[in-house]
Design a protein around this motif. Structure first.
Motif, short mmCIF file in Angstrom:
data_model
loop_
_atom_site.label_atom_id
_atom_site.label_comp_id
_atom_site.label_asym_id
_atom_site.label_seq_id
_atom_site.Cartn_x
_atom_site.Cartn_y
_atom_site.Cartn_z
N ASN A 145 1.62 -35.26 -3.63
CA ASN A 145 2.14 -35.54 -2.29
C ASN A 145 1.85 -34.43 -1.28
N ALA B 115 4.92 -36.03 -11.66
CA ALA B 115 5.56 -35.46 -10.46
C ALA B 115 5.97 -34.01 -10.66
N THR C 30 8.46 -31.39 -4.00
CA THR C 30 7.24 -32.09 -3.56
C THR C 30 6.19 -32.02 -4.65
N SER D 232 -3.08 -38.35 -8.01
CA SER D 232 -2.16 -39.48 -8.21
C SER D 232 -1.85 -39.71 -9.68
#
Length: 75
Positions: free
Chosen positions: A51, A19, A47, A15
């Motif tokens: 994720n 990204a 993705t 987390s």
């Protein structure tokens, strides 16, 4: 061989990863690139590593997500 330079282990807390982060398997050197996704696991492009499903593993050698190291792209 490696595409970039190691920034190090992400500590299992995906987390906290950007990204667009690229991560490399420390077992077989496979690079997970969020922009490309993962055709083997049918993960669509875009993705983020954070994720990916918990059961995802390296498509080349089967190593778990915790065996991936964050790559720091060369400048």
């Amino acid at each position: 061989m490696s595409e970039g330079f190691f920034a190090g282990a992400y500590g299992g807390d995906a987390s906290r990863l950007p990204a667009e982060a690229k991560l490399e398997c420390k077992i077989c050197w496979h690079v997970y690139d969020a922009a490309e996704g993962d055709a083997v696991w049918q993960v669509p492009p875009g993705t983020a590593f954070a994720n990916l499903p918990e059961h995802w593993s390296c498509p080349r050698c089967g190593a778990p997500k915790q065996e991936f190291l964050l790559l720091d792209e060369p400048v």
